[in-house]
Design a protein around this motif. Sequence first.
Motif, PDB file in Angstrom:
ATOM      1  N   MET A 192      30.011  82.566   7.699  1.00 57.11           N
ATOM      2  CA  MET A 192      30.492  81.185   7.665  1.00 57.11           C
ATOM      3  C   MET A 192      30.039  80.567   6.346  1.00 57.11           C
ATOM      4  O   MET A 192      29.015  80.974   5.793  1.00 57.11           O
ATOM      5  N   PRO A 193      30.810  79.609   5.839  1.00 54.08           N
ATOM      6  CA  PRO A 193      30.399  78.965   4.592  1.00 54.08           C
ATOM      7  C   PRO A 193      29.094  78.203   4.805  1.00 54.08           C
ATOM      8  O   PRO A 193      28.904  77.591   5.848  1.00 54.08           O
ATOM      9  N   PHE A 194      28.213  78.277   3.820  1.00 55.85           N
ATOM     10  CA  PHE A 194      26.965  77.520   3.893  1.00 55.85           C
ATOM     11  C   PHE A 194      27.248  76.078   3.519  1.00 55.85           C
ATOM     12  O   PHE A 194      27.909  75.803   2.513  1.00 55.85           O
ATOM     13  N   ILE A 195      26.767  75.168   4.341  1.00 55.58           N
ATOM     14  CA  ILE A 195      26.906  73.737   4.061  1.00 55.58           C
ATOM     15  C   ILE A 195      25.503  73.134   4.069  1.00 55.58           C
ATOM     16  O   ILE A 195      24.798  73.214   5.073  1.00 55.58           O
ATOM     17  N   ALA A 196      25.112  72.578   2.922  1.00 51.80           N
ATOM     18  CA  ALA A 196      23.773  71.985   2.822  1.00 51.80           C
ATOM     19  C   ALA A 196      23.660  70.796   3.773  1.00 51.80           C
ATOM     20  O   ALA A 196      24.571  69.976   3.867  1.00 51.80           O
ATOM     21  N   LYS A 197      22.539  70.731   4.488  1.00 53.14           N
ATOM     22  CA  LYS A 197      22.296  69.640   5.441  1.00 53.14           C
ATOM     23  C   LYS A 197      21.088  68.842   4.979  1.00 53.14           C
ATOM     24  O   LYS A 197      20.184  69.373   4.349  1.00 53.14           O
ATOM     25  N   SER A 198      21.096  67.575   5.327  1.00 59.04           N
ATOM     26  CA  SER A 198      19.958  66.699   5.045  1.00 59.04           C
ATOM     27  C   SER A 198      19.484  66.078   6.347  1.00 59.04           C
ATOM     28  O   SER A 198      20.290  65.789   7.229  1.00 59.04           O
ATOM     29  N   LYS A 199      18.170  65.870   6.437  1.00 59.91           N
ATOM     30  CA  LYS A 199      17.595  65.155   7.577  1.00 59.91           C
ATOM     31  C   LYS A 199      17.011  63.853   7.059  1.00 59.91           C
ATOM     32  O   LYS A 199      16.326  63.840   6.038  1.00 59.91           O
ATOM     33  N   VAL A 200      17.313  62.770   7.761  1.00 59.91           N
ATOM     34  CA  VAL A 200      16.780  61.457   7.377  1.00 59.91           C
ATOM     35  C   VAL A 200      16.316  60.729   8.628  1.00 59.91           C
ATOM     36  O   VAL A 200      16.716  61.062   9.744  1.00 59.91           O
ATOM     37  N   MET A 237      22.823  65.578   8.794  1.00 62.71           N
ATOM     38  CA  MET A 237      24.237  65.533   8.398  1.00 62.71           C
ATOM     39  C   MET A 237      24.415  66.385   7.153  1.00 62.71           C
ATOM     40  O   MET A 237      23.435  66.776   6.514  1.00 62.71           O
ATOM     41  N   GLU A 238      25.680  66.648   6.817  1.00 64.10           N
ATOM     42  CA  GLU A 238      25.966  67.356   5.574  1.00 64.10           C
ATOM     43  C   GLU A 238      25.449  66.517   4.411  1.00 64.10           C
ATOM     44  O   GLU A 238      25.642  65.304   4.375  1.00 64.10           O
ATOM     45  N   SER A 239      24.790  67.182   3.470  1.00 61.03           N
ATOM     46  CA  SER A 239      24.170  66.466   2.348  1.00 61.03           C
ATOM     47  C   SER A 239      25.169  65.605   1.586  1.00 61.03           C
ATOM     48  O   SER A 239      24.842  64.509   1.138  1.00 61.03           O
ATOM     49  N   GLN A 281      27.496  63.880   2.671  1.00 60.26           N
ATOM     50  CA  GLN A 281      27.821  62.667   3.421  1.00 60.26           C
ATOM     51  C   GLN A 281      26.712  61.603   3.330  1.00 60.26           C
ATOM     52  O   GLN A 281      26.902  60.465   3.727  1.00 60.26           O
ATOM     53  N   LEU A 282      25.552  61.993   2.825  1.00 56.70           N
ATOM     54  CA  LEU A 282      24.372  61.132   2.880  1.00 56.70           C
ATOM     55  C   LEU A 282      24.566  59.800   2.145  1.00 56.70           C
ATOM     56  O   LEU A 282      24.219  58.741   2.672  1.00 56.70           O
ATOM     57  N   ALA A 283      25.125  59.838   0.941  1.00 53.98           N
ATOM     58  CA  ALA A 283      25.297  58.595   0.164  1.00 53.98           C
ATOM     59  C   ALA A 283      26.212  57.622   0.900  1.00 53.98           C
ATOM     60  O   ALA A 283      25.912  56.420   0.998  1.00 53.98           O
ATOM     61  N   ASP A 284      27.328  58.120   1.442  1.00 51.83           N
ATOM     62  CA  ASP A 284      28.248  57.252   2.186  1.00 51.83           C
ATOM     63  C   ASP A 284      27.564  56.663   3.411  1.00 51.83           C
ATOM     64  O   ASP A 284      27.746  55.487   3.740  1.00 51.83           O
ATOM     65  N   PHE A 285      26.769  57.496   4.081  1.00 50.92           N
ATOM     66  CA  PHE A 285      26.071  57.022   5.280  1.00 50.92           C
ATOM     67  C   PHE A 285      25.107  55.895   4.927  1.00 50.92           C
ATOM     68  O   PHE A 285      25.077  54.863   5.582  1.00 50.92           O
TER      69      PHE A 285
END
Length: 197
Positions: free
Chosen positions: A130-138, A176-178, A180-184
Amino acid sequence: MTYHTPSIPCQAVYEIKKSQFLAFAYPIDSKDQVMFHVEQLKSAYPDARHHCTAYIIGDPNNTTSAGFDDDGEPNGTAGRPILNVLQHKSIGNVLVVVVRYFGGIKLGAGGLTRAYATATQMVVDNMVLMPFIAKSKVKVVTDFAHEAQIRYLVGQVAGKIIGVDYGQAVIISVQMESEQLADFKMSLGVYGEVVDG
Protein backbone atom coordinates in the motif's frame (compact mmCIF):
# COMPACT_ATOMS: atom_id res chain seq x y z
CA MET A 1 8.42 10.80 -0.49
CA THR A 2 6.39 8.21 -2.35
CA TYR A 3 7.00 4.58 -1.59
CA HIS A 4 5.10 1.45 -0.70
CA THR A 5 5.02 -0.58 2.47
CA PRO A 6 3.63 -4.06 3.16
CA SER A 7 0.24 -4.05 4.84
CA ILE A 8 0.47 -7.57 6.32
CA PRO A 9 3.22 -10.14 6.99
CA CYS A 10 3.87 -12.72 4.27
CA GLN A 11 6.33 -15.46 3.37
CA ALA A 12 7.81 -17.47 0.51
CA VAL A 13 10.03 -20.54 0.12
CA TYR A 14 12.88 -20.98 -2.36
CA GLU A 15 14.79 -24.24 -2.78
CA ILE A 16 18.04 -24.75 -4.66
CA LYS A 17 20.51 -27.67 -4.48
CA LYS A 18 18.73 -29.06 -1.40
CA SER A 19 19.11 -25.77 0.52
CA GLN A 20 15.87 -24.16 1.68
CA PHE A 21 15.47 -20.41 1.94
CA LEU A 22 12.39 -19.40 3.96
CA ALA A 23 11.70 -15.70 3.39
CA PHE A 24 9.51 -13.74 5.82
CA ALA A 25 8.41 -10.11 5.38
CA TYR A 26 6.90 -7.85 8.05
CA PRO A 27 5.62 -4.27 8.10
CA ILE A 28 7.64 -2.37 10.73
CA ASP A 29 8.33 1.17 11.92
CA SER A 30 11.02 0.70 14.60
CA LYS A 31 14.22 -1.20 15.35
CA ASP A 32 12.46 -2.81 18.33
CA GLN A 33 10.12 -4.52 15.88
CA VAL A 34 13.12 -5.73 13.85
CA MET A 35 14.62 -7.38 16.95
CA PHE A 36 11.25 -8.84 17.99
CA HIS A 37 10.60 -10.56 14.64
CA VAL A 38 14.18 -11.85 14.33
CA GLU A 39 14.02 -13.37 17.83
CA GLN A 40 10.61 -14.92 17.07
CA LEU A 41 12.01 -16.59 13.93
CA LYS A 42 15.14 -17.79 15.74
CA SER A 43 12.83 -19.41 18.32
CA ALA A 44 10.59 -20.91 15.62
CA TYR A 45 13.50 -22.22 13.52
CA PRO A 46 16.31 -22.90 16.03
CA ASP A 47 17.90 -25.61 13.88
CA ALA A 48 18.35 -23.35 10.82
CA ARG A 49 21.93 -22.50 9.86
CA HIS A 50 21.34 -18.78 9.22
CA HIS A 51 18.73 -16.05 9.90
CA CYS A 52 19.76 -13.25 7.51
CA THR A 53 17.99 -9.92 7.62
CA ALA A 54 17.53 -6.55 5.96
CA TYR A 55 15.23 -3.74 6.96
CA ILE A 56 14.28 -0.22 5.93
CA ILE A 57 12.51 2.09 8.36
CA GLY A 58 10.92 4.98 6.49
CA ASP A 59 11.83 6.07 2.96
CA PRO A 60 13.79 3.43 0.95
CA ASN A 61 15.43 6.22 -1.06
CA ASN A 62 16.94 7.68 2.12
CA THR A 63 18.57 4.72 3.81
CA THR A 64 19.77 6.37 6.99
CA SER A 65 17.41 3.97 8.81
CA ALA A 66 18.30 0.78 7.00
CA GLY A 67 20.44 -2.17 7.93
CA PHE A 68 21.29 -5.77 7.19
CA ASP A 69 22.94 -8.80 8.78
CA ASP A 70 24.62 -11.75 7.02
CA ASP A 71 24.33 -13.88 10.20
CA GLY A 72 27.46 -15.91 9.48
CA GLU A 73 27.13 -16.16 5.70
CA PRO A 74 30.16 -14.84 3.72
CA ASN A 75 30.31 -11.05 3.90
CA GLY A 76 27.92 -9.37 1.43
CA THR A 77 26.21 -12.56 0.20
CA ALA A 78 22.97 -12.41 2.22
CA GLY A 79 21.88 -9.19 3.94
CA ARG A 80 23.06 -6.83 1.20
CA PRO A 81 21.22 -8.71 -1.61
CA ILE A 82 18.04 -8.71 0.49
CA LEU A 83 18.37 -4.94 1.08
CA ASN A 84 19.12 -4.30 -2.60
CA VAL A 85 15.84 -5.94 -3.69
CA LEU A 86 13.86 -3.85 -1.17
CA GLN A 87 15.52 -0.61 -2.31
CA HIS A 88 15.12 -1.46 -5.99
CA LYS A 89 11.39 -2.07 -5.46
CA SER A 90 11.06 1.15 -3.34
CA ILE A 91 9.59 -0.64 -0.33
CA GLY A 92 9.92 1.06 3.06
CA ASN A 93 8.89 0.26 6.63
CA VAL A 94 9.75 -3.36 5.95
CA LEU A 95 11.79 -6.19 7.43
CA VAL A 96 12.75 -9.31 5.48
CA VAL A 97 14.30 -12.28 7.26
CA VAL A 98 15.54 -15.22 5.19
CA VAL A 99 15.98 -18.40 7.22
CA ARG A 100 18.38 -20.84 5.52
CA TYR A 101 18.54 -24.58 5.93
CA PHE A 102 21.79 -25.86 4.37
CA GLY A 103 21.27 -28.84 2.07
CA GLY A 104 24.86 -30.08 2.00
CA ILE A 105 25.83 -28.65 -1.39
CA LYS A 106 27.83 -25.40 -1.34
CA LEU A 107 26.40 -22.67 -3.56
CA GLY A 108 29.48 -20.41 -3.67
CA ALA A 109 29.39 -16.66 -3.09
CA GLY A 110 27.61 -15.87 -6.38
CA GLY A 111 25.10 -18.66 -5.83
CA LEU A 112 24.36 -17.48 -2.30
CA THR A 113 23.88 -13.90 -3.44
CA ARG A 114 21.45 -15.03 -6.17
CA ALA A 115 19.60 -17.36 -3.78
CA TYR A 116 19.03 -14.67 -1.13
CA ALA A 117 17.96 -12.16 -3.79
CA THR A 118 15.59 -14.71 -5.38
CA ALA A 119 14.01 -15.64 -2.02
CA THR A 120 13.53 -11.93 -1.29
CA GLN A 121 12.01 -11.28 -4.73
CA MET A 122 9.59 -14.18 -4.14
CA VAL A 123 8.43 -12.75 -0.80
CA VAL A 124 8.13 -9.27 -2.36
CA ASP A 125 5.91 -10.79 -5.06
CA ASN A 126 3.65 -12.10 -2.25
CA MET A 127 3.42 -8.73 -0.47
CA VAL A 128 0.18 -6.78 -0.29
CA LEU A 129 1.63 -3.31 -0.80
CA MET A 130 0.00 0.00 0.00
CA PRO A 131 1.23 3.54 -0.58
CA PHE A 132 2.89 5.06 2.47
CA ILE A 133 1.07 8.13 3.75
CA ALA A 134 2.82 10.21 6.40
CA LYS A 135 0.66 10.70 9.51
CA SER A 136 0.84 13.33 12.22
CA LYS A 137 -0.42 13.18 15.79
CA VAL A 138 -1.53 16.37 17.52
CA LYS A 139 -3.33 17.36 20.71
CA VAL A 140 -6.12 19.88 20.56
CA VAL A 141 -7.24 21.79 23.64
CA THR A 142 -10.84 22.94 23.68
CA ASP A 143 -13.70 23.34 26.13
CA PHE A 144 -16.69 21.07 26.65
CA ALA A 145 -18.97 23.34 24.59
CA HIS A 146 -16.78 23.01 21.47
CA GLU A 147 -15.88 19.31 21.66
CA ALA A 148 -18.53 18.31 19.10
CA GLN A 149 -17.25 20.97 16.67
CA ILE A 150 -13.66 19.68 17.02
CA ARG A 151 -14.88 16.13 16.35
CA TYR A 152 -16.64 17.40 13.22
CA LEU A 153 -13.48 19.20 12.00
CA VAL A 154 -11.39 16.05 12.58
CA GLY A 155 -13.85 14.15 10.40
CA GLN A 156 -13.61 16.80 7.68
CA VAL A 157 -9.89 16.02 7.19
CA ALA A 158 -10.45 12.23 7.49
CA GLY A 159 -8.60 12.27 10.80
CA LYS A 160 -8.98 9.83 13.65
CA ILE A 161 -9.50 10.58 17.33
CA ILE A 162 -7.16 8.33 19.30
CA GLY A 163 -7.92 9.60 22.78
CA VAL A 164 -9.78 12.21 24.82
CA ASP A 165 -8.72 13.50 28.24
CA TYR A 166 -11.30 15.34 30.31
CA GLY A 167 -9.81 17.63 32.95
CA GLN A 168 -10.01 21.41 33.33
CA ALA A 169 -10.26 21.44 29.54
CA VAL A 170 -10.91 18.78 26.91
CA ILE A 171 -7.69 17.50 25.30
CA ILE A 172 -8.33 15.50 22.14
CA SER A 173 -5.50 13.43 20.64
CA VAL A 174 -5.88 13.27 16.87
CA GLN A 175 -4.08 11.47 14.04
CA MET A 176 -4.36 12.55 10.40
CA GLU A 177 -2.43 12.61 7.15
CA SER A 178 0.42 15.09 7.55
CA GLU A 179 -0.62 17.04 4.45
CA GLN A 180 -4.02 17.75 6.08
CA LEU A 181 -2.50 19.26 9.24
CA ALA A 182 -2.21 22.89 8.05
CA ASP A 183 -5.83 22.96 6.84
CA PHE A 184 -6.99 21.41 10.10
CA LYS A 185 -5.15 24.01 12.20
CA MET A 186 -6.68 26.83 10.14
CA SER A 187 -10.18 25.36 10.49
CA LEU A 188 -10.01 25.32 14.30
CA GLY A 189 -10.57 29.05 14.59
CA VAL A 190 -12.02 29.94 18.00
CA TYR A 191 -13.01 26.32 18.78
CA GLY A 192 -9.66 25.01 19.92
CA GLU A 193 -5.90 25.19 19.76
CA VAL A 194 -3.21 22.68 18.78
CA VAL A 195 -0.80 22.39 21.68
CA ASP A 196 1.38 19.47 20.60
CA GLY A 197 2.41 18.74 17.04
